[in-house]
Design an enzyme around this catalytic site. Structure first.
Site, PDB file in Angstrom:
ATOM      1  N   GLU A 133       0.849  -1.199   0.000  1.00 20.64           N
ATOM      2  CA  GLU A 133       0.000   0.000   0.000  1.00 20.64           C
ATOM      3  C   GLU A 133       0.878   1.242   0.000  1.00 20.64           C
ATOM      4  OE1 GLU A 133      -3.460  -0.384   0.115  1.00 20.64           O
ATOM      5  OE2 GLU A 133      -2.918  -2.488  -0.087  1.00 20.64           O
ATOM      6  N   ARG A 201      -5.576  14.023  -8.954  1.00 21.11           N
ATOM      7  CA  ARG A 201      -6.050  13.416 -10.201  1.00 21.11           C
ATOM      8  C   ARG A 201      -7.443  13.926 -10.583  1.00 21.11           C
ATOM      9  NH1 ARG A 201      -7.173   7.048  -8.530  1.00 21.11           N
ATOM     10  NH2 ARG A 201      -8.974   7.425  -7.186  1.00 21.11           N
ATOM     11  N   ASN A 245      -4.005   7.073  -6.844  1.00 17.49           N
ATOM     12  CA  ASN A 245      -4.771   7.826  -5.843  1.00 17.49           C
ATOM     13  C   ASN A 245      -3.876   8.456  -4.773  1.00 17.49           C
ATOM     14  OD1 ASN A 245      -4.142   5.636  -4.285  1.00 17.49           O
ATOM     15  ND2 ASN A 245      -6.195   4.766  -4.308  1.00 17.49           N
ATOM     16  N   LYS A 255      -2.750  -0.039 -12.444  1.00 16.71           N
ATOM     17  CA  LYS A 255      -3.399   0.883 -13.390  1.00 16.71           C
ATOM     18  C   LYS A 255      -2.522   1.064 -14.624  1.00 16.71           C
ATOM     19  CE  LYS A 255      -6.003   3.569 -10.014  1.00 16.71           C
ATOM     20  NZ  LYS A 255      -5.707   2.758  -8.811  1.00 16.71           N
TER      21      LYS A 255
END
Ligand SMILES: *[C@@H]1O[C@H](CO)[C@@H](O)[C@H](O)[C@H]1NC(C)=O
Ligand SMILES: *[C@@H]1O[C@H](CO)[C@@H](O)[C@H](O)[C@H]1NC(C)=O
Ligand SMILES: *[C@@H]1O[C@H](CO)[C@@H](O)[C@H](O)[C@H]1NC(C)=O
Ligand SMILES: *[C@@H]1O[C@H](CO)[C@@H](O)[C@H](O)[C@H]1NC(C)=O
Length: 363
Positions: A133, A201, A245, A255
């Site tokens: 993470e 973003r 993110n 992604k």
């Protein structure tokens, strides 16, 4: 008689000398033997923990409550990933013989697993802190000062790096670069579930959609995509917004590796600095938001590129030499610790894990 006596004395004196010599030699020899034996024993224990031919990795609790079978033909690391001399176990009873004990951060900070601080830690055993993470979701790690000997993370400067994806060289150069223009119906696509106004973003998306049509999928827009539909949907877009993110050092996720590269759209990336992407991703395969003085400029560039077949296709040239490997399951990641084991520093303690984790993080 005097002569005899002198000879006798002389004889017994030399006998005594011999005895001394004998005792001395015996002493030296047994000393040497003892030395050798101890040295051998020490070297053996030392080797067990250092450069061992059979490394045991113990996962204390499986990440996110999902366990994996370790059965296979006897050795998962060898059978599934061709990593030899590496044993992955999840039975806590094997703690005393484990070379590395792995603790996944999520369960530690949630309290569903505790560190076995009451158990005597065998000398040479390493405790590993593992998280994929971003620092935004790792919580406060101050309480883990002076506990861990190694880190396992996507970061390139971790002791064991587990990237979300990586490049593998193709064995033979591929001439077959498919016509990347085929089936493209949208200019820009984005898949987003967790939309937050304050994310950078979201700002970039809003500015970009003022000049370019952006098709938005995902839970936020009530257009969720099944995993089967994800790549076919993305394959119809010229560009895919691979926007992370959190903005953190080396934090480049599926992604990019899965969604964009496997989907066959050119990724527009937002995340860590350009240099972090350049270190891991193929040359001329992505467009970084920071390459432009404004989002408006980025928008113009994307429009021109989609109309220029030749220049657009240059973004796929890397496929002639490379293929993408997306991270496998946790077993593969854990087995890969063995590949690094012999180059780990002999002694290391993370005295401030919190500072290490938050390095290069811009909340
Ligand atoms: C694995 O261990 C065996 C001994 O147990 C050794 O002979 C062999 O070279 C090792 N293989 C590798 C790749 O280290
Ligand atoms: C390696 O260690 C594991 C666990 O201690 C053991 O089950 C396995 O038989 C060992 N393998 C070799 C080749 O020594
Ligand atoms: C284009 O779409 C058609 C129909 O959906 C599909 O059969 C074909 O494989 C697609 N071609 C490429 C290169 O994606
Ligand atoms: C691991 O960390 C512990 C706790 O700080 C320390 O006592 C031990 O020496 C370290 N072991 C290694 C192999 O670095």
């Amino acid at each position: 008689a005097q002569v005899m006596e002198r000879r006798d004395r002389c004889f017994s004196a030399s006998l005594k000398g011999w005895r001394y010599l004998c005792r001395l030699v015996f002493c030296i020899l047994s000393g040497l033997l003892l030395c050798l034996h101890n040295g051998w024993r020490e070297a053996n224990t030392y080797n067990y923990w250092k450069s061992t031919a059979n490394v045991t990795i113990l996962v204390w609790k499986w990440p996110f409550g999902r366990s994996y079978s370790l059965k296979g033909n006897g050795n998962v690391c060898l059978d599934l990933y061709k990593i030899p001399n590496c044993t992955l176990v999840d039975q806590r009873s094997l703690f005393p013989s484990a070379h590395v004990v792995v603790f996944h951060n999520r369960e530690l900070i949630q309290g569903s697993q505790q560190l076995p601080i009451e158990l005597p830690r065998p000398q040479g055993q390493r405790w590993a802190w593992m998280s994929l993470e971003s620092p935004a979701h790792n919580g406060n790690l101050k309480k883990f000062a002076n506990i861990f000997n190694m880190t396992i993370s996507y970061r390139r400067d971790a002791d064991v790096t587990i990237p979300y994806g990586e490049l593998l060289p193709l064995e033979t150069e591929s001439n077959l670069v498919e016509d990347s223009h085929i089936n493209k119906t949208s200019l820009v696509c984005w898949v987003v579930s967790n939309y937050r106004n304050h994310h950078r973003r979201s700002q970039v998306y809003k500015e970009l959609s003022a000049t370019d049509p952006v098709k938005v999928y995902g839970r936020w827009n009530k257009m969720p995509l099944s995993s089967e539909d994800l790549l076919t949907t993305i394959s119809r877009c010229y560009f895919y917004l691979a926007f992370e993110n959190s903005l953190a050092k080396d934090y480049v996720t599926e992604k990019l590796w899965h969604n964009a590269y496997k989907g066959g759209a050119v990724p527009v990336v937002l995340g860590p600095p350009i240099s972090d992407y350049k270190a891991v991703a193929p040359e001329h395969s992505f467009i970084h938001v920071d390459e432009f003085s404004s989002v408006r400029e980025l928008g113009k560039y994307l429009q021109r590129l989609a109309e220029d077949r030749k220049r657009y296709e240059e973004y796929f040239n890397w496929k002639k030499h490379w293929k993408v490997k997306v991270r496998g399951d946790w077993r593969e990641s854990l087995c890969k610790i063995c590949l690094q084991y012999n180059s780990l520093p002999q002694h290391k303690v993370y005295s401030d894990l919190e500072a290490w984790d938050k390095k290069g993080y811009r909340p």
